[in-house]
Design an enzyme around this catalytic site. Structure first.
Site, PDB file in Angstrom:
ATOM      1  N   GLU A  78      14.873 -18.662  71.726  1.00 12.80           N
ATOM      2  CA  GLU A  78      14.546 -18.424  70.311  1.00 12.80           C
ATOM      3  C   GLU A  78      15.786 -18.202  69.440  1.00 12.80           C
ATOM      4  O   GLU A  78      15.693 -17.654  68.352  1.00 12.80           O
ATOM      5  CB  GLU A  78      13.614 -17.213  70.187  1.00 12.80           C
ATOM      6  CG  GLU A  78      12.288 -17.348  70.905  1.00 12.80           C
ATOM      7  CD  GLU A  78      11.373 -18.432  70.345  1.00 12.80           C
ATOM      8  OE1 GLU A  78      11.863 -19.308  69.583  1.00 12.80           O
ATOM      9  OE2 GLU A  78      10.189 -18.411  70.679  1.00 12.80           O
ATOM     10  N   HIS A  97      12.606  -9.528  68.497  1.00 14.25           N
ATOM     11  CA  HIS A  97      11.392 -10.319  68.745  1.00 14.25           C
ATOM     12  C   HIS A  97      10.739  -9.829  70.029  1.00 14.25           C
ATOM     13  O   HIS A  97      11.413  -9.723  71.057  1.00 14.25           O
ATOM     14  CB  HIS A  97      11.767 -11.801  68.861  1.00 14.25           C
ATOM     15  CG  HIS A  97      10.655 -12.629  69.419  1.00 14.25           C
ATOM     16  ND1 HIS A  97       9.409 -12.682  68.839  1.00 14.25           N
ATOM     17  CD2 HIS A  97      10.586 -13.424  70.519  1.00 14.25           C
ATOM     18  CE1 HIS A  97       8.632 -13.480  69.554  1.00 14.25           C
ATOM     19  NE2 HIS A  97       9.312 -13.942  70.586  1.00 14.25           N
ATOM     20  N   HIS A  99       6.736  -9.550  72.412  1.00 12.63           N
ATOM     21  CA  HIS A  99       5.341  -9.944  72.637  1.00 12.63           C
ATOM     22  C   HIS A  99       4.557  -8.664  72.934  1.00 12.63           C
ATOM     23  O   HIS A  99       3.908  -8.555  73.965  1.00 12.63           O
ATOM     24  CB  HIS A  99       5.227 -10.890  73.829  1.00 12.63           C
ATOM     25  CG  HIS A  99       5.988 -12.166  73.696  1.00 12.63           C
ATOM     26  ND1 HIS A  99       6.029 -13.113  74.685  1.00 12.63           N
ATOM     27  CD2 HIS A  99       6.734 -12.662  72.678  1.00 12.63           C
ATOM     28  CE1 HIS A  99       6.780 -14.138  74.300  1.00 12.63           C
ATOM     29  NE2 HIS A  99       7.231 -13.874  73.076  1.00 12.63           N
ATOM     30  N   TYR A 118      -0.763   3.112  54.329  1.00 11.95           N
ATOM     31  CA  TYR A 118       0.387   2.989  53.411  1.00 11.95           C
ATOM     32  C   TYR A 118       1.671   2.572  54.109  1.00 11.95           C
ATOM     33  O   TYR A 118       2.578   1.983  53.505  1.00 11.95           O
ATOM     34  CB  TYR A 118       0.583   4.301  52.624  1.00 11.95           C
ATOM     35  CG  TYR A 118       1.312   5.387  53.375  1.00 11.95           C
ATOM     36  CD1 TYR A 118       0.623   6.323  54.139  1.00 11.95           C
ATOM     37  CD2 TYR A 118       2.695   5.466  53.312  1.00 11.95           C
ATOM     38  CE1 TYR A 118       1.305   7.306  54.838  1.00 11.95           C
ATOM     39  CE2 TYR A 118       3.385   6.446  54.013  1.00 11.95           C
ATOM     40  CZ  TYR A 118       2.682   7.365  54.773  1.00 11.95           C
ATOM     41  OH  TYR A 118       3.364   8.320  55.466  1.00 11.95           O
ATOM     42  N   HIS A 160       1.587 -15.778  69.652  1.00 12.94           N
ATOM     43  CA  HIS A 160       2.918 -15.592  70.220  1.00 12.94           C
ATOM     44  C   HIS A 160       3.366 -14.111  70.237  1.00 12.94           C
ATOM     45  O   HIS A 160       3.396 -13.510  71.310  1.00 12.94           O
ATOM     46  CB  HIS A 160       3.903 -16.480  69.439  1.00 12.94           C
ATOM     47  CG  HIS A 160       5.285 -16.513  69.991  1.00 12.94           C
ATOM     48  ND1 HIS A 160       6.161 -17.553  69.759  1.00 12.94           N
ATOM     49  CD2 HIS A 160       5.971 -15.622  70.745  1.00 12.94           C
ATOM     50  CE1 HIS A 160       7.301 -17.306  70.379  1.00 12.94           C
ATOM     51  NE2 HIS A 160       7.212 -16.138  70.977  1.00 12.94           N
ATOM     52  N   TYR A 213      13.138   7.694  47.989  1.00 14.96           N
ATOM     53  CA  TYR A 213      13.484   8.643  49.035  1.00 14.96           C
ATOM     54  C   TYR A 213      14.285   8.011  50.166  1.00 14.96           C
ATOM     55  O   TYR A 213      14.566   8.671  51.156  1.00 14.96           O
ATOM     56  CB  TYR A 213      12.207   9.312  49.588  1.00 14.96           C
ATOM     57  CG  TYR A 213      11.647  10.318  48.631  1.00 14.96           C
ATOM     58  CD1 TYR A 213      12.069  11.638  48.655  1.00 14.96           C
ATOM     59  CD2 TYR A 213      10.732   9.924  47.663  1.00 14.96           C
ATOM     60  CE1 TYR A 213      11.580  12.558  47.750  1.00 14.96           C
ATOM     61  CE2 TYR A 213      10.236  10.833  46.754  1.00 14.96           C
ATOM     62  CZ  TYR A 213      10.653  12.151  46.798  1.00 14.96           C
ATOM     63  OH  TYR A 213      10.172  13.044  45.898  1.00 14.96           O
TER      64      TYR A 213
HETATM   65 ZN   LIG Z   1       8.562 -15.084  72.102  1.00 19.37          ZN
END
Ligand SMILES: [Zn+2]
Length: 224
Positions: A78, A97, A99, A118, A160, A213
């Site tokens: 990736e 990244h 999973h 929120y 994914h 803040y």
């Molecule tokens: Zn992945």
């Protein structure tokens, strides 16, 4: 053999710590998931197919801005979205990244997470978008991720997982923990009913308050 600068060495060590933390928090298992950080005009990415506990600082892969490997190693499949996010978002210095179970569950259902809480604002807006599916490692997936991250710090990837970004690795990991927690809460709420969504005005108020803040993704106040 090239000698990394002290800054690069620190980044490499921080990447090992981040990968171990993601593993310890059950946000990643096995060899799935990866992290990337800005390193001057270059980037460092975790190597392909190495479980977190076997990662070393030396094993992180240095890439030029065009994605060419500098030195040795095979970057995560990736690497494209790490490169593209860092190239197009000067505010971002680290990309995570994973999973993780709850974010991936919602991603597999193609759900955009609405403003049911929120803290969704910690991801930069009133929703956490879900990028359309594309094959892992492709430019198409990177393009979809970049679009879903517009004005946001996190997104889901359909069928994914998820991506979070930060001003540094600790920031991106903290947001990853927060988004996974929000996805779990949303999943739990939906077992009973669709929760009430906050209005645009209510979310705008939260985002304004976060700015005032200096709120971090982990909910802690910024230290002066
Ligand atoms: Zn992945």
């Amino acid at each position: 053999m090239r000698n990394p600068t002290p800054d690069e060495s620190n980044l490499r060590a921080a990447m090992v710590r981040a990968a171990l933390e993601l593993d310890a928090r059950n946000l990643n298992r096995g060899t799935s998931g990866n992290v990337g950080v800005r390193c001057g005009k270059r980037l460092l990415v975790t190597p392909s197919g190495v479980p977190a506990r076997e990662l070393t600082a030396q094993g992180m892969v240095l890439l030029a801005a065009n994605g060419d490997v500098i030195g040795a190693g095979h970057p995560s499949s990736e690497w494209r979205f790490h490169r593209d996010i860092l190239a197009s978002r000067p505010d971002v210095h680290a990309v995570v990244h994973v999973h993780s179970p709850f974010a991936t569950t919602l991603a597999c259902l193609g759900i955009e997470v609405p403003p049911f809480h929120y803290m969704i604002a910690a991801a930069g807006g009133s929703t956490i978008r879900c990028a359309p599916y594309a094959l892992f490692g492709t430019q198409e997936l990177s393009d979809h991720a970049l679009a879903a991250l517009k004005d946001r710090r996190a997104c889901l990837l359909a069928n994914h997982g998820m991506i979070t970004t930060g001003r540094d690795l600790a920031d991106a990991v903290a947001l990853c923990v927060e988004v996974e927690s929000l996805c779990e809460q949303y999943w739990r709420a939906r077992q009973i009913a669709e929760p009430r969504h906050l209005t645009d005005a209510q979310m705008a108020e939260v985002m304004e308050r976060f700015k005032t803040y200096g709120q971090r993704a982990d909910g802690e106040q910024e230290r002066p």
